[in-house]
Design a protein around this motif. Structure first.
Motif, PDB file in Angstrom:
ATOM      1  N   VAL A  39      10.982  -6.193  25.111  1.00  0.00           N
ATOM      2  CA  VAL A  39      11.162  -5.325  23.946  1.00  0.00           C
ATOM      3  C   VAL A  39      12.552  -4.705  23.994  1.00  0.00           C
ATOM      4  N   PRO A  40      13.326  -4.855  22.919  1.00  0.00           N
ATOM      5  CA  PRO A  40      14.666  -4.265  22.907  1.00  0.00           C
ATOM      6  C   PRO A  40      14.599  -2.747  23.014  1.00  0.00           C
ATOM      7  N   ASP A  41      15.676  -2.176  23.483  1.00  0.00           N
ATOM      8  CA  ASP A  41      15.726  -0.724  23.626  1.00  0.00           C
ATOM      9  C   ASP A  41      15.586  -0.048  22.253  1.00  0.00           C
ATOM     10  N   HIS A  42      14.659   0.820  22.135  1.00  0.00           N
ATOM     11  CA  HIS A  42      14.460   1.504  20.848  1.00  0.00           C
ATOM     12  C   HIS A  42      14.181   2.992  21.030  1.00  0.00           C
ATOM     13  N   LEU A  43      14.561   3.509  22.203  1.00  0.00           N
ATOM     14  CA  LEU A  43      14.322   4.920  22.478  1.00  0.00           C
ATOM     15  C   LEU A  43      14.989   5.808  21.425  1.00  0.00           C
ATOM     16  N   GLU A  44      16.221   5.459  21.089  1.00  0.00           N
ATOM     17  CA  GLU A  44      16.948   6.299  20.133  1.00  0.00           C
ATOM     18  C   GLU A  44      16.226   6.335  18.791  1.00  0.00           C
ATOM     19  N   ALA A  45      15.734   5.171  18.384  1.00  0.00           N
ATOM     20  CA  ALA A  45      15.008   5.120  17.107  1.00  0.00           C
ATOM     21  C   ALA A  45      13.759   5.989  17.157  1.00  0.00           C
ATOM     22  N   VAL A  46      13.103   5.982  18.319  1.00  0.00           N
ATOM     23  CA  VAL A  46      11.905   6.826  18.464  1.00  0.00           C
ATOM     24  C   VAL A  46      12.285   8.292  18.329  1.00  0.00           C
ATOM     25  N   LEU A  47      13.351   8.680  19.021  1.00  0.00           N
ATOM     26  CA  LEU A  47      13.706  10.103  19.033  1.00  0.00           C
ATOM     27  C   LEU A  47      14.192  10.570  17.668  1.00  0.00           C
ATOM     28  N   VAL A  48      14.847   9.671  16.926  1.00  0.00           N
ATOM     29  CA  VAL A  48      15.235  10.031  15.562  1.00  0.00           C
ATOM     30  C   VAL A  48      13.995  10.339  14.729  1.00  0.00           C
ATOM     31  N   ARG A  49      12.965   9.567  14.969  1.00  0.00           N
ATOM     32  CA  ARG A  49      11.743   9.787  14.185  1.00  0.00           C
ATOM     33  C   ARG A  49      10.974  11.021  14.673  1.00  0.00           C
ATOM     34  N   THR A  50      10.942  11.221  15.980  1.00  0.00           N
ATOM     35  CA  THR A  50      10.175  12.382  16.466  1.00  0.00           C
ATOM     36  C   THR A  50      10.851  13.698  16.086  1.00  0.00           C
ATOM     37  N   ILE A  51      12.184  13.708  16.122  1.00  0.00           N
ATOM     38  CA  ILE A  51      12.843  14.984  15.810  1.00  0.00           C
ATOM     39  C   ILE A  51      12.658  15.338  14.342  1.00  0.00           C
ATOM     40  N   ALA A  52      12.359  14.314  13.540  1.00  0.00           N
ATOM     41  CA  ALA A  52      12.101  14.582  12.117  1.00  0.00           C
ATOM     42  C   ALA A  52      10.630  14.859  11.854  1.00  0.00           C
ATOM     43  N   THR A  53       9.825  14.827  12.930  1.00  0.00           N
ATOM     44  CA  THR A  53       8.389  15.038  12.768  1.00  0.00           C
ATOM     45  C   THR A  53       8.020  16.446  13.190  1.00  0.00           C
ATOM     46  N   ARG A  54       7.247  17.098  12.371  1.00  0.00           N
ATOM     47  CA  ARG A  54       6.834  18.470  12.672  1.00  0.00           C
ATOM     48  C   ARG A  54       5.726  18.440  13.720  1.00  0.00           C
ATOM     49  N   GLN A  55       5.892  19.238  14.749  1.00  0.00           N
ATOM     50  CA  GLN A  55       4.828  19.337  15.741  1.00  0.00           C
ATOM     51  C   GLN A  55       3.639  20.060  15.143  1.00  0.00           C
ATOM     52  N   ARG A  56       2.480  19.662  15.583  1.00  0.00           N
ATOM     53  CA  ARG A  56       1.250  20.288  15.090  1.00  0.00           C
ATOM     54  C   ARG A  56       1.022  21.552  15.878  1.00  0.00           C
ATOM     55  N   ARG A  57       1.080  22.676  15.192  1.00  0.00           N
ATOM     56  CA  ARG A  57       0.822  23.931  15.888  1.00  0.00           C
ATOM     57  C   ARG A  57      -0.631  23.960  16.314  1.00  0.00           C
ATOM     58  N   TRP A  58      -0.859  24.433  17.492  1.00  0.00           N
ATOM     59  CA  TRP A  58      -2.252  24.438  17.944  1.00  0.00           C
ATOM     60  C   TRP A  58      -3.102  25.295  17.034  1.00  0.00           C
ATOM     61  N   TRP A  59      -2.509  26.296  16.431  1.00  0.00           N
ATOM     62  CA  TRP A  59      -3.331  27.164  15.605  1.00  0.00           C
ATOM     63  C   TRP A  59      -3.573  26.559  14.235  1.00  0.00           C
ATOM     64  N   SER A  60      -3.145  25.298  14.033  1.00  0.00           N
ATOM     65  CA  SER A  60      -3.565  24.635  12.809  1.00  0.00           C
ATOM     66  C   SER A  60      -5.095  24.536  12.806  1.00  0.00           C
ATOM     67  N   SER A  61      -5.687  24.657  13.963  1.00  0.00           N
ATOM     68  CA  SER A  61      -7.135  24.807  14.012  1.00  0.00           C
ATOM     69  C   SER A  61      -7.433  26.084  14.791  1.00  0.00           C
ATOM     70  N   LEU A  62      -7.286  27.183  14.130  1.00  0.00           N
ATOM     71  CA  LEU A  62      -7.511  28.467  14.789  1.00  0.00           C
ATOM     72  C   LEU A  62      -8.899  28.513  15.393  1.00  0.00           C
ATOM     73  N   ARG A  63      -8.940  28.764  16.640  1.00  0.00           N
ATOM     74  CA  ARG A  63     -10.236  28.822  17.281  1.00  0.00           C
ATOM     75  C   ARG A  63     -10.684  30.268  17.354  1.00  0.00           C
ATOM     76  N   ARG A  64     -11.847  30.506  16.907  1.00  0.00           N
ATOM     77  CA  ARG A  64     -12.351  31.851  17.018  1.00  0.00           C
ATOM     78  C   ARG A  64     -13.775  31.765  17.566  1.00  0.00           C
ATOM     79  N   ARG A  65     -14.075  32.689  18.419  1.00  0.00           N
ATOM     80  CA  ARG A  65     -15.400  32.661  18.994  1.00  0.00           C
ATOM     81  C   ARG A  65     -16.401  33.163  17.981  1.00  0.00           C
ATOM     82  N   LEU A  66     -17.634  32.828  18.226  1.00  0.00           N
ATOM     83  CA  LEU A  66     -18.656  33.192  17.272  1.00  0.00           C
ATOM     84  C   LEU A  66     -18.782  34.691  17.178  1.00  0.00           C
ATOM     85  N   PRO A  67     -19.092  35.168  15.975  1.00  0.00           N
ATOM     86  CA  PRO A  67     -19.375  36.587  15.873  1.00  0.00           C
ATOM     87  C   PRO A  67     -20.540  36.919  16.792  1.00  0.00           C
TER      88      PRO A  67
END
Lengths: 434, 186
Positions: A23-51
């Motif tokens: 497989v040809p080197d494609h690390l740079e292509a990967v990083l170009v795509r990841t830096i343009a990708t928004r990380q999923r904040r863990w609180w996108s699923s806010l966890r709350r304990r039961l009342p």
């Protein structure tokens, strides 16, 4: 060396030689795509304990007057009543698993130990903390208030569930040590416990009896689980959010499954707009209504109220100034909901305001005097829940490590516990019969 | 150090993620190549996996499981690629057409590269994944089970079935070679 060994070695050699430089080197292509990708904040699923529950001490009985004969008579009557109580087995009147209850003992986890806390004074009494139990957290009373579970951290970032008496005595480990144990719920009758474990971050539902027997792991479900709880009111189903973690997973949705792992059933009625949508799932005390958060592709979060009987799905109203609403949970009587309202403050800083509102959507509710910000791990207001009597909300403020008791009328709150470490102060309140 | 990198990447440090990705990508590429037998599709699968890894890293609970998690993402991306390709292509195995008579030492089951490759190509993606993780990445079978999130017994049965199918190809070649030498139809 047998033929199988020879073949295995030939296979391994072939795999190594065959895989080289293909497989040809494609690390740079990967990083170009990841830096343009928004990380999923863990609180996108806010966890709350039961009342769960919280309780203020009952007002002391007052006594006045000096009529000795009446007092003597009253003493005799009380003595007879006490004997009668003993005669019927000294059974304590227990609260129903759902609905309004009387506030009982408050237990908070602070610095890896459990303390009984006096919410009026903030005084703490050690409950669980002597070795080897150091490193306990996440206390939760059973719905009838007769048992207390907590989590015990063990080596390797794992944790196990311990069940004890409300005073901390009689502790017994009832689950294996698992990864990702941060969601636990008592069954309505207190006989079983549902909890989430994670294998490579993929959530698995587990059910175990409160005495530690009969562990069942739902490892055949076709969807990773999150936000697990027991669906009220009868314990016949477990409620959870199905996650979409890899392409092979179905889209996010709300599901129920029977406690034996069968009968998987999706109850969400509209398709998810993205992986964050249909989130923060919570059930009404009578099990007829579900709250969840919509994360639209454009626009702010919205809290939906889904009626499982009719399929009607409506949105809780919000002020025009709000940037969104999220993380809703019901009051014990199912009349109110508590949630976080998002707005932008000075310098466009995102703020999270605790709100209590009627679930019927008749008003936009009352803002409680606790505001959080967006911290490193999400909103700094965490784990809001109603007290058993429904008169107040308890919420944890992460930045100051304080646990607040906030009346639902919006009046000033009080600090009932102060922590020493991150996420300290998490509290449970015993439910007592009204 | 590595755990520190994972922790930093979880908090959104893209430089830390770049370091992690750079250290892992050659083995990920090799794994994807072995699974897919196609350089372009292997690149696609690895890119898909690394983008998912970056996107979902904040939710990874145990930084020490980063490598296993990454391999799982790659295997899943490859499996999706294979299934997608099967939905859109006719599945023609040209090795069936181009293979000439082979001379194999069936008694010792020593196979040449072409025979192994031909046998490997016939495997389902699930069997390929088990063989790659166990025989290429040298993961013990319990770790393979953990990585693929399947029971250990399933891993063993897939490995047994996969290796059995590959040996069957070798045996068939050996019989074909013997028949050719003896003048019988294969």
């Amino acid at each position: 060396m047998n033929p199988n060994d020879t073949f295995d070695r030939a296979l391994s050699d072939w795999l190594r030689q065959d895989s080289e430089h293909r497989v040809p080197d494609h690390l740079e292509a990967v990083l170009v795509r990841t830096i343009a990708t928004r990380q999923r904040r863990w609180w996108s699923s806010l966890r709350r304990r039961l009342p769960i529950d919280v309780t203020l001490p009952p007002a002391p009985l007052s006594r006045s007057g000096s009529w000795r004969p009446i007092l003597v008579l009253a003493a005799v009557v009380l003595l007879v009543a006490a004997l009668l109580l003993l005669a019927v087995g000294s059974r304590r009147h227990l609260p129903a698993p759902y609905g309004l209850a009387r506030n009982g003992v408050v237990v908070a986890a602070i610095g890896g130990e459990l303390f009984r806390v006096d919410p009026a004074t903030g005084d703490k009494t050690p409950l669980v903390g002597d070795p080897p139990a150091v490193g306990v957290f996440g206390p939760m009373f059973s719905r009838d208030g007769t048992r207390l579970l907590y989590l015990h951290g063990v080596k390797g970032n794992k944790a196990e569930i311990v069940v004890a008496n409300p005073d901390g005595s009689g502790a017994k480990v009832v689950s294996p040590a698992v990864d990702g144990l941060d969601q636990v719920d008592w069954s309505p009758d207190g006989a079983r416990i549902v909890f989430l474990s994670r294998v490579l971050d993929r959530g698995l539902i587990n059910v175990v009896s409160a005495d530690g027997t009969g562990l069942r792991t739902f490892d055949k479900l076709p969807v990773p689980a999150n936000q697990v709880s027991w669906l009220p009111p009868d314990g016949s189903a477990i409620l959870f959010r199905g996650e979409h973690q890899v392409d092979a997973d179905p889209p996010p949705g709300i599901y129920t499954v029977r406690p034996d792992g069968t009968g998987l059933h999706e109850i969400s009625t509209r398709p998810a707009a993205n992986d964050y949508d249909i989130n923060d799932v919570s059930a009404a005390p009578d099990g007829t209504t579900i709250l969840y958060r919509e994360s639209p592709a454009v626009g702010g979060f919205a809290i939906h109220v889904l009626d499982l009987r009719t399929g009607r799905d409506r949105v809780l109203p919000s002020p025009v100034t709000a940037a969104g609403q999220t993380s809703a949970g019901f009051s014990p009587d199912g009349v109110h909901v508590a949630y976080l309202r998002l707005s932008f403050g000075f310098n466009s800083r995102l703020l999270f305001q605790l709100v209590v509102a009627p679930v019927d959507g008749s008003t936009v509710g009352t803002e409680l005097p606790l505001v959080g910000v967006l911290g490193d791990d999400g909103p700094t207001i965490n784990n809001g829940f109603f007290t058993p009597d429904g008169s107040a909300v308890i919420a944890n403020e992460l930045a100051t490590r304080t646990e607040w008791l906030l009346p639902i009328d919006g009046s000033a709150g009080t600090v009932i516990a102060r922590g020493t470490a991150a996420y300290d102060g998490l509290t449970t309140v015993q439910r007592l019969a009204p | 150090m590595r755990r520190d990198l994972v922790e930093r990447a979880r908090r959104g440090d893209h430089d830390a993620f770049a370091e992690l990705a750079g250290a892992a990508i050659s083995r990920l590429d090799a794994t994807a190549w072995l699974m897919l037998r196609d350089a372009d599709r292997a690149m696609d699968a690895v890119q898909t996996a690394l983008i998912r890894a970056w996107r979902d890293l904040p939710a990874l609970r145990d930084p020490d499981r980063f490598d296993a998690w990454l391999y799982r993402l790659v295997i899943r991306a490859c499996t999706d690629e294979i299934r997608q390709a099967r939905r859109h292509r006719f599945d023609v195995d040209i090795s069936e057409i181009t293979t000439g008579p082979a001379v194999a030492d069936a008694s010792s089951a020593v196979a040449d590269r072409d025979q192994i490759e031909r046998g490997f190509r016939r495997l389902d993606p699930e069997e390929r994944a088990v063989i790659v993780l166990h025989h290429y990445l040298d993961l013990p079978l319990p770790d393979v089970a953990s990585t693929l999130q399947i029971p250990l017994g399933t891993v063993k049965s897939r490995l047994y079935r996969g290796l059995g199918q590959m040996r069957a190809v070798l045996d068939a070649d050996a019989r074909a070679g013997a028949n050719a030498h003896e003048g019988h139809p294969a």
